[in-house]
Scaffold this active site. Structure first.
Site, PDB file in Angstrom:
ATOM      1  N   GLY A  43      35.566  28.572  16.402  1.00  0.00           N
ATOM      2  CA  GLY A  43      34.249  28.531  17.184  1.00  0.00           C
ATOM      3  C   GLY A  43      33.728  29.618  17.199  1.00  0.00           C
ATOM      4  O   GLY A  43      34.205  30.750  16.760  1.00  0.00           O
ATOM      5  N   GLU A  83      33.302  31.110  11.945  1.00  0.00           N
ATOM      6  CA  GLU A  83      31.752  31.334  12.040  1.00  0.00           C
ATOM      7  C   GLU A  83      31.631  32.769  12.102  1.00  0.00           C
ATOM      8  O   GLU A  83      31.577  33.414  13.094  1.00  0.00           O
ATOM      9  CB  GLU A  83      31.091  30.829  13.310  1.00  0.00           C
ATOM     10  CG  GLU A  83      31.353  29.191  13.496  1.00  0.00           C
ATOM     11  CD  GLU A  83      30.609  28.680  14.577  1.00  0.00           C
ATOM     12  OE1 GLU A  83      29.696  29.051  15.415  1.00  0.00           O
ATOM     13  OE2 GLU A  83      31.032  27.554  15.006  1.00  0.00           O
ATOM     14  N   TYR A  93      22.529  22.064  12.506  1.00  0.00           N
ATOM     15  CA  TYR A  93      21.793  22.108  13.852  1.00  0.00           C
ATOM     16  C   TYR A  93      21.687  23.680  14.226  1.00  0.00           C
ATOM     17  O   TYR A  93      22.344  24.558  13.547  1.00  0.00           O
ATOM     18  CB  TYR A  93      22.664  21.194  14.856  1.00  0.00           C
ATOM     19  CG  TYR A  93      24.248  21.407  14.879  1.00  0.00           C
ATOM     20  CD1 TYR A  93      24.724  22.504  15.214  1.00  0.00           C
ATOM     21  CD2 TYR A  93      24.697  20.162  14.591  1.00  0.00           C
ATOM     22  CE1 TYR A  93      26.202  22.485  15.379  1.00  0.00           C
ATOM     23  CE2 TYR A  93      26.456  20.388  14.645  1.00  0.00           C
ATOM     24  CZ  TYR A  93      26.815  21.622  15.060  1.00  0.00           C
ATOM     25  OH  TYR A  93      28.151  21.592  15.007  1.00  0.00           O
ATOM     26  N   TRP A 135      28.563  17.526  17.906  1.00  0.00           N
ATOM     27  CA  TRP A 135      28.926  18.439  19.068  1.00  0.00           C
ATOM     28  C   TRP A 135      27.893  17.956  20.430  1.00  0.00           C
ATOM     29  O   TRP A 135      26.736  18.283  20.221  1.00  0.00           O
ATOM     30  CB  TRP A 135      28.415  19.727  18.700  1.00  0.00           C
ATOM     31  CG  TRP A 135      29.004  20.693  19.579  1.00  0.00           C
ATOM     32  CD1 TRP A 135      28.245  21.137  20.841  1.00  0.00           C
ATOM     33  CD2 TRP A 135      30.269  21.351  19.881  1.00  0.00           C
ATOM     34  NE1 TRP A 135      28.896  22.167  21.667  1.00  0.00           N
ATOM     35  CE2 TRP A 135      30.182  22.126  20.955  1.00  0.00           C
ATOM     36  CE3 TRP A 135      31.293  21.520  19.338  1.00  0.00           C
ATOM     37  CZ2 TRP A 135      31.008  22.970  21.794  1.00  0.00           C
ATOM     38  CZ3 TRP A 135      32.416  22.100  19.819  1.00  0.00           C
ATOM     39  CH2 TRP A 135      32.184  23.221  20.876  1.00  0.00           C
TER      40      TRP A 135
END
Length: 609
Positions: free
Chosen positions: A341, A383, A451, A589
């Site tokens: 994450g 990420e 997104y 999410w």
């Protein structure tokens, strides 16, 4: 946003026979004919209400009773009712009132008290003997834990279990066989064949020894078993589209969102997979992040998926146990443990230096004997490989592929292995920074994060939808849209069926905006419940209803605020597009952004049919 409420563990409701807590100081005689159990009906932080219940479990009447227990220093009784309570130091004594001493066989009586402190009672005796009613004898130790069972002879409907024997100073009488924590058999040997199972279904087994005095010892480790037959593997079945949602570990705190909410909202029956987020990546290894939320937080009966309260001594509590109960209730759901994450991706660079060791550490977490039956796979949310997120990674373009290959080698074909990846389709952007095409052969699918393309980190705008399906006239960056990201991944050799379209259950917004249409200027981030510039859909649908659509998503202008977010209507359009593209489904999410009746989950489910 990560909250830490480990202190709350000390205030979990207790309902337990005290014999399980300590070696009891009872006289050396036969079993008592009465029990005493303790509970804590209320705890208001600065004090609590305690309650004892005395029950005659024998065949003759009891004329009086005296109950003794110890409280640790700092915990004491301040007032009591329905019994006379005194103390000598940390030892407390309760004697029956004149009207409450006589108990017929099977009868019980309770008394209560107010107290201060957070300690639990120990060393409980009732009329000088064990509070659990025996037949424990002082000096008779409980048996040890048996060995973790091994499984063999697995068929569509049965499995044979074997384990190494427990030890006991007086001798082991028998073993309780536990399936998913519930006793299914008691046997005198160290093997058992469980039958009547369902094909293609996951089960978890452990065992517990019982000695000649009927005392039980610790529960063994658990073995995960999947019966043969049924579906064709852990992934989606032929013709099935994935509908996957992220469940956040920290959501049980400030957001007050728990696994049971998936049931009450109706979402559990409509999803196919859950990503449990997030495990941490430290020192190149996978690790559990918040252990209290993950496997220690106690749930009451009304908070629990199964309707059964957690006990103080059960081997697994917290989110993991609730997920186990959810899977028992909805066997079609698969659960993956997601690592990384935005906050925890900094550890992947070190992990990539020894991918095999990293993969081994991840499997050890996923297959921990306490919850080996809960997880069906692993999700890697890096990420971003060879690019910048919260930190910048310089592992090289091959690092992500190498990590994916190591995970598949370690986990094998029977586990799901997936990854959440960038949706930056710009030339030389994040998709180009790593070998996503080469890694795809080792992964079941990609969660493409379509997104967060635009938001109030650009404080003055221009306003733009954070999750556009396609490009549009005036878009700040023409390559920042879902369609271009999917097309670029396909061009790199990723099969369409291994791509899931991402949906945000939240909006991003600005304030100081006068223009209703996209492209307006702003003065900063709009206020949000947890963070400026972001808000849950369940709030925005009422506080700032959609006023228009652009590029397949919705936007809203209310007062001086401008927000963009997906609605059931725009999700329907996106799902139609995903099916036309041959995608494997969609993910979102995260669960807590949806309404109490799960209208966004329903929209995805209906749209993928």
């Amino acid at each position: 946003m990560r909250f830490r409420h480990r202190a709350a563990a000390g205030f979990a409701t207790l309902l337990l026979p005290l014999a399980g807590l300590v070696g009891l100081a009872a006289p050396a005689h036969a079993a008592t004919e009465a029990t005493a159990t303790y509970s804590k009906p209320q705890d208001w932080g600065s004090g609590f209400e305690g309650k004892w219940t005395v029950k005659n479990t024998g065949t003759t009447a009891i004329s009086s009773w005296t109950l003794q227990w110890d409280f640790p220093t700092g915990t004491k009784v301040t007032s009591a009712w329905d019994a006379d309570v005194t103390n000598s130091g940390n030892t407390w004594t309760a004697k029956n009132k004149s009207w409450s001493g006589s108990l017929a066989p099977g009868a019980s009586v309770s008394f209560g008290f107010n107290g201060t402190g957070s300690g639990s009672p120990s060393n409980c005796t009732l009329n000088g003997a064990s509070c659990d009613g025996g037949p424990s004898v002082p000096g008779d130790s409980a048996p040890s834990a048996p060995g973790t069972p091994t499984a063999s002879g697995i068929t569509d409907t049965s499995v044979k279990l074997s384990w190494s024997a427990a030890t006991d100073d007086k001798g082991v009488k028998n073993y309780d066989v536990l399936r998913g924590g519930t006793k299914v058999a008691t046997v005198t040997t160290t093997s058992y064949t469980d039958t009547g199972l369902t094909a293609g279904t996951d089960y978890s087994y452990s065992v517990q020894a019982r000695d000649t005095a009927d005392q039980t010892g610790p529960v063994s480790g658990a073995v995960a078993v999947r019966t043969t037959g049924g579906d064709t593997g852990p992934g989606p079945q032929p013709g099935e589209k994935v509908n996957l949602g992220y469940f956040t570990e920290w959501g049980v705190y400030g957001r007050n969102y728990h696994v049971k909410n998936l049931v009450t909202s109706g979402s559990a029956s409509k999803i196919t997979h859950i990503n449990y987020a997030f495990g941490n990546v430290k020192n190149g290894q996978c690790t559990v992040d918040d252990t209290f939320a993950a496997y220690d937080k106690a749930y009451t009966a009304d908070q629990s998926v199964s309707g059964t309260a957690d006990t103080w001594d059960q081997p697994l509590r917290g989110n993991f146990n609730q997920l186990r109960q959810l899977k028992a209730k909805y066997p079609h759901i698969k659960v993956l443990y997601s690592f990384g994450g935005w906050t925890y991706s900094g550890g992947f660079g070190q992990a990539a230096q020894n991918a095999a060791a990293f993969a081994k550490s991840c499997k050890a977490v996923v297959e921990d004997p306490r919850w080996a039956d809960v997880f069906d796979g692993i999700d890697i949310d890096w990420e971003y490989p060879n690019a910048c997120g919260l930190t910048c990674d310089t592992s090289g373009a091959a690092a992500f592929k190498n990590l994916s290959q190591a995970l598949r080698t370690e986990f094998g074909k029977d586990y799901l292995i997936t990854a959440a990846i960038t949706a930056d389709a710009s030339s030389g952007g994040k998709i180009d920074a790593a070998d996503y095409g080469g890694a795809a052969q080792y992964l079941d699918w990609y969660n493409v994060m379509t997104y967060d393309y635009f938001g109030a980190w650009d404080a003055k705008g221009p306003t733009a939808p954070h999750s556009p399906l396609t490009s549009y006239s005036g878009i700040p960056n023409a390559a920042f849209n879902s369609a271009d990201a999917i097309a670029k991944l396909k061009a790199k050799g990723v099969p369409a069926a291994k791509l899931l379209l991402g949906i945000g259950f939240y909006g991003r917004g600005w304030t100081g905006v006068t223009q209703s249409a996209p492209g307006g200027t702003a003065t900063g981030a709009a206020p949000g419940t947890y963070e400026a510039g972001i808000e849950d859909y369940k709030v925005l649908k009422n506080s700032c209803p959609a006023t228009g659509t652009v590029a397949g998503t919705a936007y809203a202008h209310c007062g001086t605020q401008w927000w963009s977010y997906d609605t059931p209507s725009t999700i329907a359009g996106k799902m139609s597009w995903a099916k036309n593209q041959g995608l494997g489904g969609a993910f979102f999410w995260e669960f807590s952004g949806d309404t109490a009746n799960g209208e966004l989950v329903t929209a995805i489910s209906n749209g993928l049919k």
